[in-house]
Design an enzyme around this catalytic site. Structure first.
Site, PDB file in Angstrom:
ATOM      1  N   HIS A 273       0.854  -1.190   0.000  1.00  0.00           N
ATOM      2  CA  HIS A 273       0.000   0.000   0.000  1.00  0.00           C
ATOM      3  C   HIS A 273       0.892   1.243   0.000  1.00  0.00           C
ATOM      4  CE1 HIS A 273      -3.440   2.502   0.598  1.00  0.00           C
ATOM      5  NE2 HIS A 273      -2.797   3.121   1.566  1.00  0.00           N
TER       6      HIS A 273
ATOM      7  N   ASP B  25      -6.639  -2.861   3.506  1.00  0.00           N
ATOM      8  CA  ASP B  25      -5.364  -2.271   3.951  1.00  0.00           C
ATOM      9  C   ASP B  25      -5.193  -2.375   5.464  1.00  0.00           C
ATOM     10  OD1 ASP B  25      -4.901  -1.553   1.275  1.00  0.00           O
ATOM     11  OD2 ASP B  25      -5.917   0.362   1.516  1.00  0.00           O
TER      12      ASP B  25
END
Ligand code: GRF
Length: 225
Positions: free
Chosen positions: A110, A146
């Protein structure tokens, strides 16, 4: 141990390229069994084919639901002999059913310092917020977006003149270093998850500092990365 890896992409695939390059340099002990995209135009598919890696596209729109799409991904990944999955710019959430097919072996990168700025515009959101540092995170994937336990992070400075593009470019350089490194630790069986924490066996002493663009990486990068 050698990783039997599948990489999921939706776009350019520069992280995929970094993985391929580190495999070819001998630093990353992995066999890239399959590259899967949900977008036919993803350049990542081309990158894979150039290196003789099987590359397939599954258009999610042609499946009745997420479950059916993920079931087909699982089937293809297994059929190609992979047991570990790296999401690299794959712009879809995977289902619990997908995760349970590869327990503890699905990772993601990410482009922000999680838990700050999750979501699809991590670089832009951080730049617009006016942070002075951002970075990237490699983490195990769980059911939330995430969210899973963090394996490695890299920090880069951010400036008032930054936008998502300029900050994103600075971050991407580091993505290409930390993702192959995290996969190598997985290949070596050195990662253990304990609650939210990821323990790295034989972790180096100090974060890597003074990389190009003033970055810092923790745990430290090892030779070859
Ligand atoms: C990267 O910034 C990755 O972190 C994010 O999407 C971008 C994909 O880049 N999830 P690429 O396709 O690997 O070039």
């Amino acid at each position: 141990m050698t990783l039997d890896l599948a990489v999921l992409v939706s776009g350019s695939g520069s992280n995929l390229q970094a993985v391929i390059d580190r495999i070819e340099s001998g630093a990353l002990d992995a066999r890239l069994r399959l590259v899967l995209s949900n977008k036919p135009q993803a350049y990542g598919l081309e990158r894979a084919r150039k290196h003789g890696v099987p590359a397939l596209c599954l258009e999610h729109g042609s499946f009745p639901d997420r479950e059916a799409f993920d079931a087909e991904m699982v089937r293809l990944i297994r059929e190609h002999g992979a047991d570990t999955v790296a999401m690299a710019g794959f712009m879809r959430m995977v289902t619990p059913r997908f995760l349970s097919a590869f327990p503890g072996r699905v990772v993601n990168i990410h482009p922000a310092l999680l838990p700050s700025f999750p979501g699809v515009h991590g670089q832009r959101d951080a730049a617009d917020y006016g942070v002075r540092f951002s970075g990237c995170t490699v983490h195990f994937v769980d059911e939330k977006m995430d969210n899973g336990p963090i394996i490695i992070q890299a920090v880069v400075p951010a400036y008032p003149g930054d936008d998502g593009k300029s900050l994103g470019a600075r971050i991407l350089e580091l993505e290409h270093r930390i993702y192959p490194q995290a996969l190598q630790w997985l290949a070596q069986g050195r990662l253990t998850v304990s609650g939210r924490k990821v323990l790295l066996a034989n972790e180096g002493q100090a974060p890597t500092v003074a990389l190009p663009s003033g970055a810092m990486v923790n745990p430290p990068l090892e030779p070859g990365f």
